[in-house]
Design a protein around this motif. Structure first.
Motif, short mmCIF file in Angstrom:
data_model
loop_
_atom_site.label_atom_id
_atom_site.label_comp_id
_atom_site.label_asym_id
_atom_site.label_seq_id
_atom_site.Cartn_x
_atom_site.Cartn_y
_atom_site.Cartn_z
N SER A 1 4.24 10.10 -0.59
CA SER A 1 3.88 9.83 -1.98
C SER A 1 5.07 9.30 -2.76
CB SER A 1 3.40 11.12 -2.65
OG SER A 1 2.26 11.60 -2.03
N ILE A 2 4.78 8.42 -3.71
CA ILE A 2 5.79 7.96 -4.65
C ILE A 2 5.18 8.00 -6.05
CG2 ILE A 2 7.01 6.49 -3.00
CD1 ILE A 2 5.71 4.08 -4.45
N THR A 3 6.00 8.22 -7.04
CA THR A 3 5.54 8.23 -8.42
C THR A 3 5.92 6.92 -9.08
OG1 THR A 3 5.79 10.62 -8.55
CG2 THR A 3 5.73 9.44 -10.63
N GLY A 4 4.97 6.37 -9.81
CA GLY A 4 5.22 5.09 -10.47
C GLY A 4 4.47 4.98 -11.79
N THR A 5 4.80 3.95 -12.54
CA THR A 5 4.12 3.66 -13.79
C THR A 5 3.00 2.69 -13.51
OG1 THR A 5 6.19 3.97 -14.99
CG2 THR A 5 4.44 2.77 -16.13
N TYR A 6 1.80 3.01 -13.97
CA TYR A 6 0.62 2.18 -13.76
C TYR A 6 0.03 1.77 -15.10
CZ TYR A 6 0.87 3.28 -8.84
OH TYR A 6 1.30 3.39 -7.56
N PHE A 7 -0.41 0.53 -15.16
CA PHE A 7 -1.01 -0.01 -16.38
C PHE A 7 -2.50 -0.20 -16.13
CE2 PHE A 7 3.43 -0.99 -16.42
CZ PHE A 7 3.79 -0.74 -17.73
N PRO A 8 -3.33 0.03 -17.14
CA PRO A 8 -4.78 -0.07 -16.94
C PRO A 8 -5.24 -1.51 -16.74
CG PRO A 8 -4.29 0.35 -19.25
CD PRO A 8 -2.99 0.43 -18.51
N ASN A 9 -6.29 -1.64 -15.96
CA ASN A 9 -6.96 -2.92 -15.74
C ASN A 9 -8.12 -3.04 -16.72
OD1 ASN A 9 -5.67 -4.03 -13.22
ND2 ASN A 9 -6.20 -1.98 -12.56
N ALA A 10 -8.62 -4.23 -16.90
CA ALA A 10 -9.74 -4.46 -17.82
C ALA A 10 -11.06 -3.93 -17.27
CB ALA A 10 -9.85 -5.94 -18.13
N GLU A 11 -11.16 -3.78 -15.96
CA GLU A 11 -12.40 -3.29 -15.36
C GLU A 11 -12.09 -2.27 -14.27
OE1 GLU A 11 -13.51 -6.94 -12.73
OE2 GLU A 11 -13.86 -7.51 -14.80
N PRO A 12 -13.05 -1.41 -13.94
CA PRO A 12 -12.83 -0.36 -12.94
C PRO A 12 -12.50 -0.93 -11.57
CG PRO A 12 -14.77 0.09 -14.23
CD PRO A 12 -14.33 -1.30 -14.59
N PRO A 13 -11.74 -0.25 -10.74
CA PRO A 13 -11.08 1.00 -11.12
C PRO A 13 -10.00 0.73 -12.17
CG PRO A 13 -10.31 0.32 -8.96
CD PRO A 13 -11.40 -0.66 -9.37
N ILE A 14 -9.87 1.64 -13.09
CA ILE A 14 -8.94 1.45 -14.21
C ILE A 14 -7.50 1.28 -13.71
CG2 ILE A 14 -8.01 2.45 -16.33
CD1 ILE A 14 -10.89 1.44 -16.54
N TYR A 15 -7.08 2.12 -12.76
CA TYR A 15 -5.72 2.00 -12.19
C TYR A 15 -5.83 1.61 -10.73
CZ TYR A 15 -4.41 4.36 -16.45
OH TYR A 15 -4.24 4.68 -17.77
N ARG A 16 -4.96 0.68 -10.32
CA ARG A 16 -4.96 0.21 -8.94
C ARG A 16 -3.54 0.20 -8.42
NH1 ARG A 16 -8.39 -5.06 -10.49
NH2 ARG A 16 -10.27 -3.99 -11.11
N GLY A 17 -3.39 0.44 -7.14
CA GLY A 17 -2.08 0.39 -6.52
C GLY A 17 -2.15 -0.26 -5.15
N TRP A 18 -1.03 -0.83 -4.73
CA TRP A 18 -0.91 -1.45 -3.42
C TRP A 18 0.30 -0.89 -2.72
CZ3 TRP A 18 -4.33 -4.93 -1.31
CH2 TRP A 18 -5.31 -5.40 -2.16
N CYS A 19 0.19 -0.63 -1.44
CA CYS A 19 1.31 -0.12 -0.65
C CYS A 19 2.31 -1.26 -0.42
CB CYS A 19 0.81 0.42 0.68
SG CYS A 19 2.14 1.05 1.74
N GLY A 20 3.56 -1.02 -0.70
CA GLY A 20 4.60 -2.01 -0.48
C GLY A 20 4.97 -2.18 0.97
N GLU A 21 4.55 -1.24 1.82
CA GLU A 21 4.88 -1.30 3.24
C GLU A 21 3.80 -2.04 4.04
OE1 GLU A 21 7.47 -0.68 6.31
OE2 GLU A 21 7.82 0.01 4.29
N CYS A 22 2.53 -1.68 3.84
CA CYS A 22 1.45 -2.29 4.64
C CYS A 22 0.58 -3.26 3.83
CB CYS A 22 0.57 -1.21 5.26
SG CYS A 22 -0.43 -0.26 4.08
#
Length: 61
Positions: free
Chosen positions: A30-51
């Motif tokens: 796990s890593i902790t980061g700052t996430y900004f909301p998107n205009a449509e669901p899912p509200i928060y999205r993340g991508w793995c920097g490794e894969c």
């Protein structure tokens, strides 16, 4: 027409992201980061920097 973020959604939030891709070398870490909301669901999205796959395990800190 431009989609807008609902006013009750904060401008950003801290989330703990955990990659669950079984073939990723960082899977389960796990890593902790700052996430900004998107205009449509899912509200928060993340991508793995490794894969480079979407992270579906996002938990508020």
């Amino acid at each position: 027409m431009t989609a807008r973020v609902d006013e009750d959604i904060p401008s950003f939030t801290k989330l703990r992201a955990t990659c669950r891709n079984a073939v990723c070398p960082k899977s389960g870490e796990s890593i902790t980061g700052t996430y900004f909301p998107n205009a449509e669901p899912p509200i928060y999205r993340g991508w793995c920097g490794e894969c480079d796959q979407p992270i579906t395990d996002l938990v508020p800190v």
